[in-house]
Structures are given as C-alpha cells and as structure tokens.
Write an enzyme that holds these catalytic residues in place. Sequence first.
Site, PDB file in Angstrom:
ATOM      1  N   GLY A 146     -39.732 -12.441  20.790  1.00 42.30           N
ATOM      2  CA  GLY A 146     -39.633 -12.907  22.181  1.00 42.30           C
ATOM      3  C   GLY A 146     -39.050 -11.814  23.064  1.00 42.30           C
ATOM      4  O   GLY A 146     -38.032 -11.221  22.712  1.00 42.30           O
ATOM      5  N   ARG A 186     -45.673 -11.480  17.965  1.00 39.43           N
ATOM      6  CA  ARG A 186     -45.139 -12.011  16.704  1.00 39.43           C
ATOM      7  C   ARG A 186     -46.285 -11.836  15.712  1.00 39.43           C
ATOM      8  O   ARG A 186     -47.294 -12.526  15.807  1.00 39.43           O
ATOM      9  CB  ARG A 186     -44.763 -13.479  16.853  1.00 39.43           C
ATOM     10  CG  ARG A 186     -43.692 -13.749  17.922  1.00 39.43           C
ATOM     11  CD  ARG A 186     -43.151 -15.145  17.813  1.00 39.43           C
ATOM     12  NE  ARG A 186     -42.368 -15.563  18.957  1.00 39.43           N
ATOM     13  CZ  ARG A 186     -41.062 -15.336  19.101  1.00 39.43           C
ATOM     14  NH1 ARG A 186     -40.400 -14.672  18.188  1.00 39.43           N
ATOM     15  NH2 ARG A 186     -40.413 -15.784  20.176  1.00 39.43           N
ATOM     16  N   ASP A 197     -33.773 -11.767  15.405  1.00 36.65           N
ATOM     17  CA  ASP A 197     -33.655 -11.908  13.951  1.00 36.65           C
ATOM     18  C   ASP A 197     -34.978 -11.709  13.203  1.00 36.65           C
ATOM     19  O   ASP A 197     -35.001 -11.086  12.137  1.00 36.65           O
ATOM     20  CB  ASP A 197     -32.972 -13.227  13.553  1.00 36.65           C
ATOM     21  CG  ASP A 197     -33.629 -14.456  14.155  1.00 36.65           C
ATOM     22  OD1 ASP A 197     -34.575 -14.312  14.960  1.00 36.65           O
ATOM     23  OD2 ASP A 197     -33.203 -15.570  13.813  1.00 36.65           O
ATOM     24  N   THR A 233     -32.611 -10.275  22.556  1.00 32.59           N
ATOM     25  CA  THR A 233     -33.065 -11.670  22.512  1.00 32.59           C
ATOM     26  C   THR A 233     -32.203 -12.484  23.459  1.00 32.59           C
ATOM     27  O   THR A 233     -30.998 -12.246  23.548  1.00 32.59           O
ATOM     28  CB  THR A 233     -32.974 -12.265  21.087  1.00 32.59           C
ATOM     29  OG1 THR A 233     -33.094 -13.701  21.184  1.00 32.59           O
ATOM     30  CG2 THR A 233     -31.669 -11.967  20.374  1.00 32.59           C
ATOM     31  N   ASP A 235     -31.372 -15.442  22.952  1.00 34.68           N
ATOM     32  CA  ASP A 235     -30.702 -16.519  22.204  1.00 34.68           C
ATOM     33  C   ASP A 235     -29.236 -16.248  21.842  1.00 34.68           C
ATOM     34  O   ASP A 235     -28.503 -17.178  21.519  1.00 34.68           O
ATOM     35  CB  ASP A 235     -31.463 -16.813  20.907  1.00 34.68           C
ATOM     36  CG  ASP A 235     -32.829 -17.431  21.164  1.00 34.68           C
ATOM     37  OD1 ASP A 235     -33.071 -17.874  22.289  1.00 34.68           O
ATOM     38  OD2 ASP A 235     -33.651 -17.458  20.230  1.00 34.68           O
ATOM     39  N   ASP A 237     -28.103 -15.087  19.134  1.00 31.67           N
ATOM     40  CA  ASP A 237     -27.883 -15.676  17.814  1.00 31.67           C
ATOM     41  C   ASP A 237     -27.804 -14.645  16.696  1.00 31.67           C
ATOM     42  O   ASP A 237     -28.228 -14.903  15.570  1.00 31.67           O
ATOM     43  CB  ASP A 237     -28.981 -16.704  17.507  1.00 31.67           C
ATOM     44  CG  ASP A 237     -30.377 -16.098  17.544  1.00 31.67           C
ATOM     45  OD1 ASP A 237     -30.519 -14.952  18.020  1.00 31.67           O
ATOM     46  OD2 ASP A 237     -31.323 -16.753  17.092  1.00 31.67           O
ATOM     47  N   ARG A 261     -34.045 -22.299  19.696  1.00 37.03           N
ATOM     48  CA  ARG A 261     -34.616 -23.022  18.551  1.00 37.03           C
ATOM     49  C   ARG A 261     -33.544 -23.330  17.523  1.00 37.03           C
ATOM     50  O   ARG A 261     -33.489 -24.406  16.978  1.00 37.03           O
ATOM     51  CB  ARG A 261     -35.652 -22.108  17.881  1.00 37.03           C
ATOM     52  CG  ARG A 261     -37.038 -22.599  17.976  1.00 37.03           C
ATOM     53  CD  ARG A 261     -37.957 -21.663  17.247  1.00 37.03           C
ATOM     54  NE  ARG A 261     -37.550 -20.272  17.369  1.00 37.03           N
ATOM     55  CZ  ARG A 261     -38.369 -19.255  17.480  1.00 37.03           C
ATOM     56  NH1 ARG A 261     -39.648 -19.454  17.499  1.00 37.03           N
ATOM     57  NH2 ARG A 261     -37.927 -18.018  17.564  1.00 37.03           N
ATOM     58  N   GLY A 290     -21.812 -27.837  35.103  1.00 40.42           N
ATOM     59  CA  GLY A 290     -21.114 -29.119  35.218  1.00 40.42           C
ATOM     60  C   GLY A 290     -21.872 -30.277  34.588  1.00 40.42           C
ATOM     61  O   GLY A 290     -21.835 -31.407  35.096  1.00 40.42           O
ATOM     62  N   SER A 315     -25.136 -39.486  39.760  1.00 46.50           N
ATOM     63  CA  SER A 315     -26.183 -38.738  39.044  1.00 46.50           C
ATOM     64  C   SER A 315     -25.546 -38.075  37.828  1.00 46.50           C
ATOM     65  O   SER A 315     -24.331 -37.885  37.797  1.00 46.50           O
ATOM     66  CB  SER A 315     -26.806 -37.673  39.945  1.00 46.50           C
ATOM     67  OG  SER A 315     -25.825 -36.717  40.284  1.00 46.50           O
ATOM     68  N   GLN A 349     -36.844 -18.730  31.516  1.00 49.05           N
ATOM     69  CA  GLN A 349     -35.563 -18.144  31.068  1.00 49.05           C
ATOM     70  C   GLN A 349     -35.743 -16.752  30.467  1.00 49.05           C
ATOM     71  O   GLN A 349     -34.782 -16.029  30.254  1.00 49.05           O
ATOM     72  CB  GLN A 349     -34.923 -19.039  30.004  1.00 49.05           C
ATOM     73  CG  GLN A 349     -34.524 -20.385  30.530  1.00 49.05           C
ATOM     74  CD  GLN A 349     -34.379 -21.408  29.417  1.00 49.05           C
ATOM     75  OE1 GLN A 349     -33.298 -21.643  28.927  1.00 49.05           O
ATOM     76  NE2 GLN A 349     -35.483 -22.015  29.006  1.00 49.05           N
TER      77      GLN A 349
END
Length: 325
Positions: free
Chosen positions: A13, A74, A105, A128, A130, A132, A174, A188, A218, A257
């Site tokens: 990604g 990929r 990764d 990345t 993420d 992660d 993911r 918030g 809300s 994103q």
Amino acid sequence: MKLKRIGVYTSGGDAPGMNACLRAVVRTAVAEGMEVVGIRRGYQGMIEGDFIKMEAHSVSNIIQRGGTILKSSRSAQFRSPEGRQRAYNRIKEAGIEGMVAIGGDGTFAGASIFCNEFKIPIVGAPGTIDNDLYGTDFTIGYDTALNTAMEAIDKIRDTADSHNRLFIIEVMGRDAGFIALNVGIAGGAEAVLIPEEKTYIDVICDKLEQGWIRHKTSSIIIVAEGDDAGGADDVARQVNARFSHYDTRVVVLGHIQRGGTPSCMDRVLASRLGNAAVEALCEGLSNIMVGQVNNKVVHTSFAKACKLNQEMDPALMNLLEVLSV
Ligand code: F6P
C-alpha cells in the site's frame, strides 16, 4: 562496503512520504558515489525488469507529492520461488548489488526471504499508513493519514450534530488500530473499535444509552476495518438492532487516507530514514529495517519488525474512555 549500483523500490500500500524517502535514498546514494536504479511497481516490476536509471535530478520536486512516482503493487508472483528466481535474474542482469525497500510488513517479509535465498543485501524503510511495524515509533505516512482522517471526522461531526445522528466511521487498519484509536481521541469519538481488543456491542450500546439519557444529540463511533465485530456496516446493523434512538449513518473513509501531500513530520521522517537506509547498506548491513525510536535511528531485523507488535498503549485506551462521556 562499496556498492557500485543499488536498486530502490516502493511496494504494498502506498503511503504519503514514500516520495520524500525515495528522494533521500537517491540523493544519499549519489553523494556516496553509487548509481541508482529505480525498480517500478515493487516486486512485480522486479520480476518484469521494469527498471529506470535515477539521478539526483530524477527526484526533483517530489518531496511534497503523495503516492509514489515509482508506483507500487502487491505481487502474487513474487510469493512463489519461481517468481523470486525471475526477479533475481533481472536484478543480476541489471548489475544491482544491494536494494532499499520502502514499504510495510508484506514488503519486508518478501525482502527477508529474498535476502536469504539470494544473498543480496536489502535494507527497508518503513512506509505504511498503518504504523504496525516494530522498531520504529512511527512509520512514514502515518502522521499524514491521521490528519486526513481527523479532518474528515471533524467535517462529519458538523453534519452529525445538525441532524442528531449517530455516525459509524470506518478507518483503515486491517490488523492494527493505531489510526482508529488516535483519530478517535483527536476527533472526540464516543467509542473506538480496534482489532487488538475484543468488541462487545452491548457495552457500546450501554454507552450510547447513557449519552442519550444525558441529552447527547449526536455520537461518533470509529471502527478499524479489521475489528472483530466487522466493518462499519456490520457494526451499524448490530448497534441498530439494540439501540435505535439515533438515525444512523455509515461512512467508510477508505483510500482517501492513503493519498494527499505528506505532513512535515512525514517528510522529515522519510528523509531521515531514506538516508539511514543507504548508510546501512554502505555499512554492509542487510535483512534489516531502519526506524526511529526516541528520536534516534535504530536497526531492527525484518523478522522482528514484521512479527513483533508495536504495543497499543493502554493509557491511550483509558484516555478515550475517560474523555468520551
Ligand atoms: O497496509 C496499508 C493499507 O492501507 C491497510 O490499512 C489496508 O487494509 C490495505 O492497505 C488496503 O489495501 P489495498 O489498497 O490493496 O486494498
């Protein structure tokens, strides 16, 4: 160790700041007297020999651009021994003696197998959204993605409040909830659902109920895409079945994103780690990722970077609980 020619690729990604990292790799290598080959479309381009010669000027005017000028993919083919053999043949033919891999990764898992099979040195720079990977406090692209998601959530809050609605917003991740938890705090949100924690829909509904009793007009729930309760649509269905006071809407932020101009933090991190990756190759290192921990550059084996989990801070989870009344 003096390498004459190195390759560089972006894979998996894409992430904002990959271009800034590529620029640092190319310019550091040129300053070290090395030639640079850009490998387009990650491992798929490596298999197909999709290479371009890169000079210092090839990376002019890209530090501020999102995406990756080398493109990404990929590659299913690279998962097979035959695919990797083909990639190695192309690398040898091109006279590439070492490589910098910019990715996450999946990219590093592939790089690690490749280094071990063919004894070609590879150093990784973590790119990345993420966050992660173990061995770096932040990955390249994460800060930009956080800000993109946060701005979107702020906008959704305006309309949520105008219509007395519950919004269930899905963010990327993911296997990791870093984006979800941090934008949940920054935006918030009333609740955040992440893959690292089991989700109890009843607990979420109780919280919404308490807010409703206190005349909350809300609410916002952030769901990481890999949460065990499912994506935002699944969560909406389960919540609506037990709590129907609010009119509910679902928003999936998705690939928005991943795009956009990288933040200052990401550009600096990318520049620093791109430079460090080439320096590590020059020192004769391989099968490692360069990262930044406590503001210092550190080296972590690909195996550790991919397998060990960057810890989700329980204090942050608690903070969300305390503040989201
Ligand atoms: O790894 C980065 C990431 O954006 C994840 O957050 C997400 O799950 C995945 O990539 C999406 O991948 P693709 O763009 O291939 O659908």
